[in-house]
Design a protein around this motif. Structure first.
Motif, PDB file in Angstrom:
ATOM      1  N   GLU A 127      37.516  38.159 -27.804  1.00 27.20           N
ATOM      2  CA  GLU A 127      36.462  37.944 -28.784  1.00 27.20           C
ATOM      3  C   GLU A 127      35.358  37.069 -28.173  1.00 27.20           C
ATOM      4  N   ARG A 128      35.786  36.045 -27.460  1.00 25.44           N
ATOM      5  CA  ARG A 128      34.874  35.103 -26.827  1.00 25.44           C
ATOM      6  C   ARG A 128      33.959  35.788 -25.809  1.00 25.44           C
ATOM      7  N   SER A 129      34.564  36.561 -24.948  1.00 26.17           N
ATOM      8  CA  SER A 129      33.760  37.150 -23.870  1.00 26.17           C
ATOM      9  C   SER A 129      32.826  38.207 -24.436  1.00 26.17           C
ATOM     10  N   LYS A 130      33.255  38.848 -25.517  1.00 25.41           N
ATOM     11  CA  LYS A 130      32.379  39.805 -26.179  1.00 25.41           C
ATOM     12  C   LYS A 130      31.147  39.084 -26.711  1.00 25.41           C
ATOM     13  N   ARG A 131      31.429  37.940 -27.357  1.00 26.40           N
ATOM     14  CA  ARG A 131      30.335  37.184 -27.934  1.00 26.40           C
ATOM     15  C   ARG A 131      29.396  36.671 -26.851  1.00 26.40           C
TER      16      ARG A 131
END
Ligand SMILES: [Zn+2]
Length: 361
Positions: free
Chosen positions: A223-227
């Motif tokens: 989720e973090r890297s997507k964001r």
């Protein structure tokens, strides 16, 4: 300029089966049409239509527009006289031509495709850089439906306007960097501070989560890297838009360094910074600048990247020592000093002007 965009269709099992069946029957119909055309030596669309249309609809159950497209596909394949010497056959998974009565788009999120048993709405996956290109334009047929390695895609041809390109005497030089994401030859800088901070924070967090290794940690990680990517893409959109608007207002072209522009190999770039530097983000910014420039009719020139940050724009003296630190430029010969990325942008701008003289001027 035409650009082909490949859009992945995220089919579920039922949708996949329906598309597959439709494609298969479509190509069977093509084989039938091909036999008629070849055996009667009739290759003109109008004639073939007259000979096949009703049979195709009746025998294969194609919709009227699908029948038209199948006839079109076959006639296209026989278009050149040299290709009329043998019978053409079509594979079950050959491309299916969809026009705007067979496919329509719900923004960039989904495609509504007509199959042999009704319409289905399939979510699409559009790559980030294509998203930018498609944004603000009405996406419409026609598209080719293809099956590639078990996945359905739509190949969409979009037309980018060929506006008359400014006769750019001047070029806005743009240096893509690290401390500043970009700096231009008017002295404006586009800060990467926010992106860098986010990335640093995420790198730390990622290490922590990775060592945990649990399922929820992994999900959080993803989720973090997507964001992070989304954020960087937003930043790239803003910067590229600003640069292109500025060049247009100045009546100038844009000059960029040849792909080595990130200057990865220069010793002055410390290893730590190189790791922070996410190459896709730089690649993306470049791409955004290039296509936005194309859309606005701003010319883009690519120049040799060698020594752009080591050459003195005032006296021409070139030396590694002109760059005492990563951020600073100070000429050993004449003493001229300015921020290093600004100096690079000026050199890039000048190289473009030298390389691309106005023809006939
Ligand atoms: Zn100098």
């Amino acid at each position: 300029m035409n650009l082909t965009v490949k859009i992945k269709l995220l089919t579920d099992e039922e949708q996949y089966n329906r598309l597959f069946a439709t494609m298969r029957i479509f190509n069977h119909a093509c084989n039938y049409i091909s036999e008629v055309a070849y055996s009667t030596k009739t290759f003109a669309k109008f004639e073939v239509h007259k000979a096949c249309y009703y049979n195709v609809r009746e025998t294969y159950g194609l919709s009227s527009q699908m029948a038209v497209r199948a006839i079109g596909k076959v006639c296209e394949s026989y278009k050149e006289k040299a290709k009329r010497v043998s019978l053409h056959t079509f594979k079950d998974t050959g491309a299916m031509v969809l026009d705007d009565r067979l496919v329509s788009f719900k923004g960039l999120e989904a495609a509504s495709v007509l199959t042999l048993d009704g319409r289905i709405e399939v979510p699409m996956m559009v790559a980030e850089y294509h998203r930018g290109m498609l944004m603000g334009r009405r996406v419409r047929g026609q598209a080719d439906l293809i099956l590639d390695d078990g996945v359905f895609y739509l190949l969409l041809v979009i037309e980018l306007p060929d506006k008359p390109i400014f006769d750019a005497e001047k070029f806005l030089g743009v240096d893509l960097g690290i401390v500043n994401i970009a700096a231009d030859s008017t002295g404006e800088t586009f800060s990467g501070a926010k992106v860098t901070t986010t990335r640093k924070r995420n790198t730390k967090l990622r290490a922590k989560l990775q060592s945990k290794g649990t399922k929820s940690a992994k999900r959080l990680l993803k989720e973090r890297s997507k964001r992070e990517r989304r954020f960087a893409a937003d930043v790239n959109h803003c910067i590229s838009k600003r640069i292109v608007e500025k060049a247009k207002a100045l009546g100038a072209g844009i000059a960029l360094e040849d792909l080595g522009g990130i200057r990865r190999n220069e010793k002055t770039v410390a290893k730590a910074q190189r790791q922070q530097l996410s190459s896709w983000s730089f690649h993306q910014l470049r791409l955004f600048i290039e296509y936005k420039a194309q859309l606005s009719g701003v010319r883009v020139a690519i120049v040799d990247a060698r020594n752009t940050s080591r050459q003195c724009p005032k006296c021409g003296y070139t030396d590694e020592a002109n760059r005492p630190t990563r951020d600073d430029f100070e000429c050993m010969e004449c003493g001229y000093a300015d921020p290093a990325d600004y100096v690079a942008a000026v050199n890039i701008s000048r190289r473009a002007a030298v390389n691309q003289p106005n023809v006939g001027a």
